[in-house]
Design an enzyme around this catalytic site. Structure first.
Site, mmCIF file in Angstrom:
data_model
loop_
_atom_site.group_PDB
_atom_site.id
_atom_site.type_symbol
_atom_site.label_atom_id
_atom_site.label_comp_id
_atom_site.label_asym_id
_atom_site.label_seq_id
_atom_site.Cartn_x
_atom_site.Cartn_y
_atom_site.Cartn_z
ATOM 1 N N GLY A 29 25.534 56.530 -77.734
ATOM 2 C CA GLY A 29 25.123 56.973 -76.408
ATOM 3 C C GLY A 29 26.212 57.754 -75.701
ATOM 4 O O GLY A 29 25.989 58.865 -75.200
ATOM 5 N N ASP A 30 27.397 57.195 -75.659
ATOM 6 C CA ASP A 30 28.531 57.868 -75.014
ATOM 7 C C ASP A 30 28.880 59.170 -75.713
ATOM 8 O O ASP A 30 29.093 60.206 -75.064
ATOM 9 C CB ASP A 30 29.755 56.949 -75.018
ATOM 10 C CG ASP A 30 29.732 55.923 -73.897
ATOM 11 O OD1 ASP A 30 29.278 56.274 -72.791
ATOM 12 O OD2 ASP A 30 30.168 54.791 -74.119
ATOM 13 N N LEU A 31 28.974 59.130 -77.036
ATOM 14 C CA LEU A 31 29.412 60.316 -77.770
ATOM 15 C C LEU A 31 28.353 61.411 -77.772
ATOM 16 O O LEU A 31 28.681 62.597 -77.731
ATOM 17 C CB LEU A 31 29.795 59.928 -79.196
ATOM 18 C CG LEU A 31 31.012 58.995 -79.287
ATOM 19 C CD1 LEU A 31 31.259 58.574 -80.735
ATOM 20 C CD2 LEU A 31 32.264 59.657 -78.708
ATOM 21 N N ALA A 74 28.768 63.053 -74.522
ATOM 22 C CA ALA A 74 30.005 63.838 -74.515
ATOM 23 C C ALA A 74 29.812 65.179 -75.209
ATOM 24 O O ALA A 74 30.252 66.229 -74.712
ATOM 25 C CB ALA A 74 31.126 63.046 -75.190
#
Length: 394
Positions: free
Chosen positions: A178-180, A183
């Protein structure tokens, strides 16, 4: 026409001359700014004087004073400590932003800091500024004010419903998907906004979220659902549209076979001593193999369990069937392919000493952007950035 600074595409530093003020923390925002730093931008990471980015303490393991989690997403930056909740800190932040090209932030929607650094105020005051805001669920909708946690995004976006064995519980992806994902799409948004600014002279407000980017990464899962209305289920390492295309058991472990067409399937069957499967009407075409996945896998596994991973990989690779062992990280980073790519680089950290980092995975005219500087110590560059020596003193 406004340009992108000192654009040197063959140097591996295409963003040289671009200044980025990073007001974000944890992973998604810092990974964006690290990507921009890898490409040559001057990134100033603004942190609270007491503790800084929380990931500095997300350990063990630690290397030097900081957790390796922090070290993974903050190389190439300069750290400045400011209390953004104080008038003095806000004033200083605006001094940094005044000549910046990009601001990256992940303030929670509706928070005090989000209101202080509200994008319409920033873009009105600094028309050329590109502002990237990363959130959990996007700027609109009933979940817009929810905090951004990777596992929550993986659960809400459907990723966990697709990950894990068919008869087991849902599991999260092994990486912070999710974060990557946010990003990487965030970095694309910033870079495209800089290109448009080169034409128009104007920056813009760019947003993305963990939720939106996971939906974008559904790809064939989504289109399959749209076409059939059937909710897909977990397949372990299997592929929803191709069979055989997954991990299989050997006598001493598991390895993967990736068959993408009928000719490869026939070749596989011959190599493993089951040529009759290629003409079996249950398996002759991929459409049939998908429909009869379990029956085919039972036949394959019965034979594949009789030899080792190394034996099968050697035999199938020589026969032209896509195959690979499942490597752990020790094997990955000791592999000659990894060494040949020069993607693992070492940089000197002022306290921890030599620090290995996985470098930027894109080359420019054969040049990989180098890992220039280690992740900074908390406040390491405050004096350098806020009180640079005057030209007359140099």
């Amino acid at each position: 026409m406004p340009d992108l600074g000192d654009f040197t595409p063959r140097s591996g530093r295409p963003l040289a001359g671009i200044k980025v003020v990073d007001l974000s923390k944890i992973l998604a925002g810092p990974y964006v700014s690290m990507t921009l730093a890898d490409l040559g931008a001057d990134v100033i990471k603004v942190e609270h004087p007491e503790g800084g980015d929380p990931t500095r303490q997300w350990g063990p393991p630690f290397q030097g004073p900081d957790a390796t989690y922090y070290l993974a997403a903050n190389r190439g930056k300069r750290s400045v400590t400011l209390d953004l909740k104080s008038p003095e800190g806000q004033e200083t932040a605006h001094r940094l932003i005044a000549d910046a090209d990009v601001v990256v932030e992940n303030f929670r929607p509706g928070s005090g800091l989000q209101q202080v650094f509200e994008h319409t105020r920033l873009t009105e005051r600094y028309p050329r500024l590109v502002v990237l805001h990363i959130s959990a669920f996007g700027d609109h909708g009933p979940l817009r004010d929810e905090p951004g946690y990777d596992m929550v995004a993986q659960a809400m976006s459907g990723l966990m419903s697709l990950t894990g064995e068919a008869d087991g519980p849902p599991v999260k992806a092994g990486i912070a998907a999710g974060d990557l994902g946010a990003a990487l799409f965030g970095a694309i948004g910033v870079l495209s906004a800089l290109v448009e600014r080169a034409r128009t002279g104007l920056g813009q407000y760019v947003t993305t979220s963990l939720y939106e980017t996971q939906l974008a990464l559904h790809i064939n899962w989504a289109t399959g659902y749209f076409a059939t209305g059937q909710t897909p289920s977990r397949l372990g390492s299997g592929h929803p549209n191709l069979v055989p295309y997954q991990a299989y058991p050997a006598s001493d472990g598991h390895f993967v076979i990736a068959v993408g067409n009928n000719a490869l399937f026939a070749r596989l069957c011959t190599l493993i001593g089951l040529p009759e499967l290629a003409s079996d009407p249950r398996f002759a075409n991929n459409r049939d193999r998908v429909a009869n996945r379990d029956q085919l896998n039972t036949e394959l596994e019965r034979v594949l369990r009789t030899r080792t991973v190394a034996e099968w990989c050697a035999l199938l690779k020589e026969g032209g069937v896509p195959v690979a062992p499942i490597q752990n990280l020790a094997e990955v980073y000791e592999h000659p392919q990894t060494a040949a790519l020069d993607i693992v680089q070492t940089v000197d950290h002022p306290v921890a000493g030599p620090l290995r980092q996985v470098a930027f995975p894109v080359n420019y005219h054969g040049n990989r952007p180098p890992v220039r500087t280690a992740p900074p110590l908390l406040g390491e560059h405050t004096e350098e950035v806020l009180n640079p020596p005057s030209r007359s003193a140099q």
